[in-house]
Design a protein around this motif. Structure first.
Motif, mmCIF file in Angstrom:
data_model
loop_
_atom_site.group_PDB
_atom_site.id
_atom_site.type_symbol
_atom_site.label_atom_id
_atom_site.label_comp_id
_atom_site.label_asym_id
_atom_site.label_seq_id
_atom_site.Cartn_x
_atom_site.Cartn_y
_atom_site.Cartn_z
ATOM 1 N N ILE A 146 92.982 61.254 53.630
ATOM 2 C CA ILE A 146 93.402 60.171 52.747
ATOM 3 C C ILE A 146 92.827 60.440 51.369
ATOM 4 O O ILE A 146 91.623 60.609 51.212
ATOM 5 N N GLY A 147 93.723 60.467 50.385
ATOM 6 C CA GLY A 147 93.297 60.731 49.023
ATOM 7 C C GLY A 147 93.540 59.578 48.070
ATOM 8 O O GLY A 147 93.064 59.592 46.939
ATOM 9 N N THR A 148 94.294 58.590 48.521
ATOM 10 C CA THR A 148 94.589 57.466 47.643
ATOM 11 C C THR A 148 93.317 56.700 47.307
ATOM 12 O O THR A 148 92.401 56.604 48.124
ATOM 13 N N ALA A 149 93.276 56.166 46.082
ATOM 14 C CA ALA A 149 92.111 55.385 45.656
ATOM 15 C C ALA A 149 92.170 53.947 46.158
ATOM 16 O O ALA A 149 91.198 53.206 46.023
ATOM 17 N N VAL A 150 93.281 53.554 46.756
ATOM 18 C CA VAL A 150 93.412 52.197 47.276
ATOM 19 C C VAL A 150 92.400 52.014 48.406
ATOM 20 O O VAL A 150 92.268 52.869 49.288
ATOM 21 N N ASP B 164 90.417 50.970 51.743
ATOM 22 C CA ASP B 164 90.856 50.916 53.132
ATOM 23 C C ASP B 164 91.160 49.490 53.584
ATOM 24 O O ASP B 164 92.078 49.276 54.368
ATOM 25 N N LEU C 281 102.060 58.372 52.114
ATOM 26 C CA LEU C 281 101.529 57.867 50.844
ATOM 27 C C LEU C 281 99.999 57.851 50.819
ATOM 28 O O LEU C 281 99.395 57.860 49.739
ATOM 29 N N LEU C 282 99.379 57.838 51.978
ATOM 30 C CA LEU C 282 97.921 57.806 52.043
ATOM 31 C C LEU C 282 97.279 59.061 51.483
ATOM 32 O O LEU C 282 96.138 59.022 51.019
ATOM 33 N N ALA C 283 97.997 60.159 51.507
ATOM 34 C CA ALA C 283 97.436 61.405 50.987
ATOM 35 C C ALA C 283 97.150 61.302 49.505
ATOM 36 O O ALA C 283 96.274 61.987 48.972
ATOM 37 N N GLY C 284 97.867 60.398 48.837
ATOM 38 C CA GLY C 284 97.614 60.159 47.426
ATOM 39 C C GLY C 284 98.018 61.316 46.554
ATOM 40 O O GLY C 284 97.503 61.590 45.519
ATOM 41 N N LEU D 106 94.598 48.773 52.388
ATOM 42 C CA LEU D 106 95.565 49.552 53.169
ATOM 43 C C LEU D 106 95.752 48.963 54.566
ATOM 44 O O LEU D 106 96.868 48.882 55.073
ATOM 45 N N ARG E 74 89.832 59.152 56.175
ATOM 46 C CA ARG E 74 89.283 59.406 54.836
ATOM 47 C C ARG E 74 88.119 60.397 54.917
ATOM 48 O O ARG E 74 88.016 61.321 54.112
#
Length: 196
Positions: A147-151, A153, A193-196, A156, A142
């Motif tokens: 990592i761009g997802t708002a979820v 860490d 999917l982590l790239a968001g 995740l 991140r």
């Protein structure tokens, strides 16, 4: 002159033999006599090291966890973020016979841990260690902008660990011990999917 016995080495020989027997016949099919025979020792040789099959299983779980961690340390050296996370996961995923056999040791241990507080604590400590490592790699990724997802860490990390443990169960139950070649692709899908 009496032979000097390396007790740590003998303990590992017995655990490796147990590992092979449990992988072939399951925990219930593994007798202390078969394990001793597999290791090339007399039946009574196990008692000083492992008085019961239960103590042997507990040690075998620790042995498998340590073996996995050793591989992880080797493949993640000088790696950070997603590269380290990918390498970590590929060592846990049951992608070959050795790791499928490890899963076959871990699953009976989990079954016993359901009703055994000591085993449950060993499992919990092991998984907390892995979660901390996964969270560290996610934080590095991140911070690097990978990592761009708002979820969060923490979410995740738990999601990924559940995926890894679920893969071990599926592999242990697979027919003829065949590994699912799609596991590596599923990991890549998760990481994408982590790239968001």
């Amino acid at each position: 002159m009496p032979k000097i016995v390396d007790h740590d080495e003998r303990r590992l020989e017995l655990v490796d033999a147990a590992w092979r027997i449990i992988a072939r016949h399951g925990l219930e099919g593994a007798t202390m006599r078969e394990i001793a025979t597999e290791a090339g020792f007399a039946n009574g040789a196990l008692k000083p090291y492992f008085p019961t099959k239960d103590t042997l299983l507990e040690f075998a779980f620790g042995h498998v966890f340590n073996r996995t961690n050793k591989r992880i340390a080797e493949v993640t050296a000088n790696k950070y973020g997603l590269a380290a996370l990918r390498a970590f996961c590929l060592e846990v995923l049951p992608l070959d016979e050795e790791r499928v056999n490890e899963a076959r040791i871990v699953i009976p241990f989990w079954q016993k841990a359901v009703n055994d507080p000591q085993k449950a604590q060993i499992h919990q400590q092991s998984m907390e260690e892995w979660l901390a490592t996964i969270r560290r790699y996610l934080a590095e990724a991140r911070n690097a902008g990978d990592i761009g997802t708002a979820v969060a860490d923490a979410v995740l990390a738990s999601q990924l660990l559940n995926m890894l443990l679920g893969a071990q169960i599926a592999a242990a139950l697979a027919r003829d011990g065949k590994t699912d070649p799609a596991l590596a692709d599923q990991l890549e899908g998760f990481l994408a999917l982590l790239a968001g």
